[in-house]
Structures are given as structure tokens and as C-alpha cells.
Write a protein that holds these residues in place. Structure first.
Motif, short mmCIF file in Angstrom:
data_model
loop_
_atom_site.label_atom_id
_atom_site.label_comp_id
_atom_site.label_asym_id
_atom_site.label_seq_id
_atom_site.Cartn_x
_atom_site.Cartn_y
_atom_site.Cartn_z
N ALA A 40 -17.56 5.80 -9.74
CA ALA A 40 -18.32 6.58 -10.70
C ALA A 40 -19.54 5.77 -11.14
CB ALA A 40 -17.45 6.92 -11.91
N PRO A 41 -20.58 6.41 -11.63
CA PRO A 41 -21.78 5.69 -12.07
C PRO A 41 -21.46 4.61 -13.08
CG PRO A 41 -22.22 8.04 -12.01
CD PRO A 41 -20.75 7.87 -11.76
N GLY A 42 -21.95 3.41 -12.84
CA GLY A 42 -21.75 2.30 -13.77
C GLY A 42 -20.39 1.65 -13.70
N LYS A 43 -19.55 2.10 -12.77
CA LYS A 43 -18.21 1.54 -12.65
C LYS A 43 -18.01 0.90 -11.28
CE LYS A 43 -15.92 4.59 -15.95
NZ LYS A 43 -14.75 5.46 -16.19
N GLU A 44 -17.01 0.04 -11.21
CA GLU A 44 -16.68 -0.59 -9.94
C GLU A 44 -15.96 0.40 -9.03
OE1 GLU A 44 -16.23 -5.26 -11.34
OE2 GLU A 44 -14.52 -4.18 -10.52
N ARG A 45 -16.07 0.14 -7.75
CA ARG A 45 -15.34 0.96 -6.78
C ARG A 45 -13.86 0.63 -6.90
NH1 ARG A 45 -17.89 1.73 -0.87
NH2 ARG A 45 -19.63 2.14 -2.29
N GLU A 46 -13.04 1.68 -7.00
CA GLU A 46 -11.61 1.46 -7.16
C GLU A 46 -10.84 2.23 -6.10
OE1 GLU A 46 -9.67 3.16 -10.55
OE2 GLU A 46 -10.90 4.98 -10.54
N CYS A 47 -9.74 1.64 -5.69
CA CYS A 47 -8.86 2.29 -4.72
C CYS A 47 -7.97 3.27 -5.45
CB CYS A 47 -8.03 1.26 -3.97
SG CYS A 47 -6.96 1.97 -2.72
N VAL A 48 -7.95 4.51 -5.01
CA VAL A 48 -7.06 5.49 -5.63
C VAL A 48 -5.81 5.75 -4.79
CG1 VAL A 48 -8.88 6.61 -6.96
CG2 VAL A 48 -8.35 7.45 -4.68
N ALA A 49 -5.90 5.53 -3.49
CA ALA A 49 -4.74 5.77 -2.64
C ALA A 49 -4.89 5.02 -1.33
CB ALA A 49 -4.56 7.26 -2.35
N ARG A 50 -3.79 4.54 -0.81
CA ARG A 50 -3.82 3.87 0.48
C ARG A 50 -2.54 4.18 1.24
NH1 ARG A 50 -3.43 -2.47 1.81
NH2 ARG A 50 -1.22 -1.97 1.66
N SER A 63 -3.77 5.97 -12.37
CA SER A 63 -4.53 7.09 -12.92
C SER A 63 -4.40 8.37 -12.10
CB SER A 63 -6.01 6.71 -13.03
OG SER A 63 -6.52 6.34 -11.76
N VAL A 64 -3.92 8.27 -10.86
CA VAL A 64 -3.83 9.47 -10.02
C VAL A 64 -2.42 9.77 -9.55
CG1 VAL A 64 -6.19 9.04 -9.21
CG2 VAL A 64 -4.25 8.36 -7.77
N LYS A 65 -1.46 8.92 -9.89
CA LYS A 65 -0.07 9.14 -9.46
C LYS A 65 0.42 10.50 -9.92
CE LYS A 65 1.66 4.41 -9.10
NZ LYS A 65 2.49 3.36 -9.73
N GLY A 66 1.05 11.19 -9.00
CA GLY A 66 1.58 12.50 -9.32
C GLY A 66 0.57 13.62 -9.17
N ARG A 67 -0.70 13.27 -8.99
CA ARG A 67 -1.74 14.29 -8.85
C ARG A 67 -2.41 14.25 -7.47
NH1 ARG A 67 -6.24 14.10 -11.81
NH2 ARG A 67 -6.23 11.84 -12.10
N PHE A 68 -2.58 13.05 -6.93
CA PHE A 68 -3.24 12.89 -5.64
C PHE A 68 -2.21 12.53 -4.58
CE2 PHE A 68 -7.76 11.49 -7.18
CZ PHE A 68 -7.80 12.59 -8.02
N THR A 69 -2.46 12.99 -3.35
CA THR A 69 -1.58 12.68 -2.24
C THR A 69 -2.43 12.33 -1.02
OG1 THR A 69 0.11 14.21 -3.05
CG2 THR A 69 0.30 13.47 -0.76
N ILE A 70 -2.16 11.17 -0.44
CA ILE A 70 -2.82 10.78 0.81
C ILE A 70 -1.91 11.14 1.96
CG2 ILE A 70 -1.95 8.40 0.68
CD1 ILE A 70 -4.59 7.49 1.99
N SER A 71 -2.50 11.67 3.01
CA SER A 71 -1.71 12.04 4.19
C SER A 71 -2.58 11.86 5.42
CB SER A 71 -1.21 13.48 4.09
OG SER A 71 -2.30 14.39 4.05
N ARG A 72 -1.97 12.01 6.58
CA ARG A 72 -2.72 11.78 7.82
C ARG A 72 -2.26 12.76 8.88
NH1 ARG A 72 0.44 6.25 9.65
NH2 ARG A 72 2.52 7.17 9.64
N ASP A 73 -3.17 12.99 9.80
CA ASP A 73 -2.86 13.74 11.02
C ASP A 73 -3.38 12.88 12.16
OD1 ASP A 73 -2.83 15.42 13.24
OD2 ASP A 73 -3.24 17.21 12.03
N ALA A 74 -2.47 12.14 12.79
CA ALA A 74 -2.88 11.20 13.82
C ALA A 74 -3.51 11.92 15.00
CB ALA A 74 -1.69 10.37 14.27
#
Length: 124
Positions: A40-50, A63-74
Motif C-alpha cells: 500500500a502507499p507509504g507502507k512496506e511490501r508484505e507477504c499475505v500468503a505463500r 491480517s488475512v487468515k480466514g479470508r484469503f486462500t492461495i491455491s495453484r493449478d500446476a
């Protein structure tokens, strides 16, 4: 060389959802982990999911647990970030990143390839 291209950003109302996509071209993902960061503007880059590529293990920012989901399609060489219940504090440029070697999830220097970013905006 891996090229990462994000898509799916946009404007959404608070409480809404978006799904971001990150597709690798050139060759497959490097092999250790894929992550989504945001800045976000003026903030450091942060990892939200890996996600670790071989094990599928995931890590999320509190801050995103329970709301964001990372997934993949190989098969599609694509990683997704499903974002639900978006909040006013979520707007940022979201980046996908690819780590070829083991690295701490939050360590931006440990990621070898980055996408160009996609803007997420949340309206009240």
C-alpha cells in the motif's frame, strides 16, 4: 527466466470478493514456493500468503487468515489468491513472487521473480 503476469485486480465493495491469478510463462515456476505480496502507499511490501510448491504447505499473514486462500493449478502454471470479505485495509498493489530456493516467507529478497502487480481497490 520465469515471467509472472498477474490479473484479476479491480474495484470491489467492502465485504466483496476478488480472485487474483498469476501465470508463469517462459518455463514453470522455479520450484520452492510461490507467494502473494501487497504494498500500500507509504507502507512496506508484505507477504499475505505463500504456498510451498512441493508440499502445498501454506502460510498466511494474520491480517488475512480466514479470508484469503492461495491455491495453484500446476497444469495451467497458475497460482491464485481468492480474497473474500475484503476490508478497507486491504487495498494495495498485489504482486506474485516466485522463490527458487528456500526462504523465509516474508523475506522479499528471497524471491527470484516478481510480477508487475495488480491494483486492488476496496470502496466503503
Amino acid at each position: 527466466q520465469v515471467q509472472l503476469v498477474e490479473s484479476g485486480g479491480g474495484l470491489v465493495q467492502a465485504g466483496g470478493s476478488l480472485r487474483l491469478s498469476c501465470t508463469a510463462s517462459g518455463r514453470t515456476f522455479s520450484g520452492f514456493a510461490m507467494a502473494w505480496f501487497r504494498q500500500a502507499p507509504g507502507k512496506e511490501r508484505e507477504c499475505v500468503a505463500r504456498m510451498a510448491w512441493s508440499s502445498g504447505n501454506t502460510v498466511y499473514a494474520d491480517s488475512v487468515k480466514g479470508r484469503f486462500t492461495i491455491s495453484r493449478d500446476a497444469a495451467k502454471n497458475t497460482v491464485y489468491l481468492q480474497m473474500n470479505t475484503l476490508k478497507p485495509e486491504d487495498p494495495a498493489v498485489y504482486y506474485c513472487a516466485d522463490a527458487a530456493k528456500p526462504t523465509l516467507y516474508y523475506n522479499t529478497a528471497g524471491y527470484d521473480y516478481w510480477g508487475q502487480g495488480t491494483q486492488v481497490t476496496v470502496s466503503a
